[in-house]
Design an enzyme around this catalytic site. Structure first.
Site, PDB file in Angstrom:
ATOM      1  CE1 TYR A 151      -3.324  -2.761   0.864  1.00 34.94           C
ATOM      2  CE2 TYR A 151      -4.693  -0.678   0.975  1.00 34.94           C
ATOM      3  CZ  TYR A 151      -4.527  -2.112   0.870  1.00 34.94           C
ATOM      4  OH  TYR A 151      -5.747  -2.753   0.988  1.00 34.94           O
ATOM      5  CE  LYS A 198       2.362 -17.708  -2.078  1.00 36.65           C
ATOM      6  NZ  LYS A 198       1.603 -19.069  -2.285  1.00 36.65           N
ATOM      7  CG  ASP A 230      -1.428 -20.349  -0.843  1.00 39.86           C
ATOM      8  OD1 ASP A 230      -0.739 -20.243   0.484  1.00 39.86           O
ATOM      9  OD2 ASP A 230      -0.782 -20.732  -1.813  1.00 39.86           O
ATOM     10  CG  ASP A 254      -7.974  -4.890   1.746  1.00 40.16           C
ATOM     11  OD1 ASP A 254      -8.954  -4.414   2.324  1.00 40.16           O
ATOM     12  OD2 ASP A 254      -7.821  -4.858   0.501  1.00 40.16           O
ATOM     13  CG  ASP A 258     -13.444  -7.241   2.233  1.00 41.08           C
ATOM     14  OD1 ASP A 258     -13.299  -6.672   3.166  1.00 41.08           O
ATOM     15  OD2 ASP A 258     -13.792  -6.884   0.862  1.00 41.08           O
TER      16      ASP A 258
END
Ligand code: IPM
Ligand code: MN
Length: 360
Positions: A151, A198, A230, A254, A258
């Site tokens: 970001y 990751k 993942d 983020d 959700d």
């Protein structure tokens, strides 16, 4: 923040950033509820509205004006609605975007940790698309790093605009301060911490893992696990009860938050707080939902529950509890907006707010 003569009475200065879309409508309901709490517990709340998002771009040409920053920085807390406007979504060439306001605000207020809980409401279990036995009793917190990563890393174009890049960048210190919050939070809960990264591919993730591993010895009671993002994306909806506190970098957080909101049954239900070294900010995890703006149909509960987090952080536990209780009562009595009503009578945003305030 000032304590009154009676030590239990607080004078609170809260900056009110309604923002865009349904932001103003849901914020109005949270204000009603907070004012009812203030009346009941004899606190004084001074609300200071300030512009942000597309609303601020329209008024003064930028999404997080200095005047808004000054109001936030001088407040005891910030209550935030939502940001974003469809006018900008399909215009990749827009020079100023509402979302930049949110990012600038996070950065300037130093809000490096975003606390996003996911839990279920007994009366809504069957509204979730996931099976009851998988989700019942879920109670997890995703602690998302908020002022670093892709970001805020270097981004740009090269090759005459035909190549674009964004950089995921982290310092050890940024990871440590977020992880410290995660360890401390785990200590107050079930003492399980999961670091999501990751690290099989990304160098920044390897630094995350290395840093968190090195901190384990300082928290011998906390059981730490490490997962690739993942796999977490899959396990989160497969068996959410496996998690307690998750720490992760900005973009992974983020996306995962959700996803996690689906567990509770509606995006309109989950609150959040963003904390740093100074003032903290409270906001629903949902966006500005422009299709519903002005229709008085949006679910105000995520914002109302964000206000509960605000009181909780100020150590006003009974006040926070009173808000959660009335929210649960509204859900079990069916005083709900259309996203949750599911064929039964749906109430308007403002009706839910009035009902909550009256029942505090
Ligand atoms: C969120 C939002 C923001 C983010 C957007 C609006 C910039 O999706 O708070 O999760 O990506 O952080
Ligand atoms: Mn998001």
């Amino acid at each position: 923040m000032a304590l009154g003569q009676n030590q239990l009475i607080m004078k609170l200065k809260i900056a009110l950033l309604a923002g865009d879309g349904i932001g103003p409508e849901v914020i109005d309901q949270a204000v009603k509820v907070c004012d009812a709490i203030a009346k009941k517990f004899k606190h004084e709340i001074q609300w200071t509205p300030a512009l942000t998002g597309a609303a601020a771009i329209d008024a003064v040409g930028e999404p997080y004006p200095d005047t808004t920053h000054e109001i936030c920085a001088a407040a005891d807390a910030v209550l935030f609605g939502a940001i974003g406007h469809p006018r900008y979504d399909n215009d990749p060439s827009a020079k100023v975007r509402p979302e930049q306001g949110l990012l600038k605000m996070r950065q300037k207020l130093g809000l490096f940790a975003n606390v996003r809980p996911t839990f279920t409401f007994p009366s809504l279990i069957d509204k979730s698309p996931l099976k009851r036995e998988r989700i019942e009793g879920t109670d997890l917190i995703i602690l998302r790093e908020l002022t670093g990563g892709v970001y805020f890393g270097e981004r740009g174009r090269k090759d005459n605009g035909n190549t674009a890049f964004d950089t995921m960048i982290y310092t050890r210190a940024e990871i440590q301060r977020l992880a410290k919050k995660g360890f401390e939070m785990a200590m107050t809960r079930s003492k399980r911490l999961c670091c999501v990264d990751k690290a099989n591919v990304l160098e920044s993730s390897r630094l995350w893992r290395e840093t968190v591993q090195a901190m384990e010895k300082d928290y011998p009671e906390v059981t730490v696990s490490y997962e690739f993002v993942d796999a977490t994306a899959m396990r989160l909806v497969q068996w959410p009860k496996a998690y307690d506190v998750i720490i992760t970098e900005n973009l992974f957080g983020d996306i995962l938050t959700d996803e996690a909101s689906v567990i509770s049954g509606s995006m309109g239900l989950m609150p959040s707080s963003s904390v740093g070294s100074k003032v903290s900010l409270y906001e629903p995890i949902h966006g500005s939902y422009p299709q519903a703006a002005g229709k008085d149909i949006a679910n105000p509960l995520a914002t109302v529950l964000s206000a509960a987090m605000l009181f909780e952080d100020l150590k006003l536990t009974e006040e926070a509890e009173a808000i959660r209780r009335v929210v649960n009562k509204s859900l079990s009595e069916g005083i709900v907006t259309e996203d949750v009503a599911d064929g039964a009578k749906a109430y308007k945003t403002s009706e839910v707010g009035d009902w909550l305030a009256k029942n505090i």
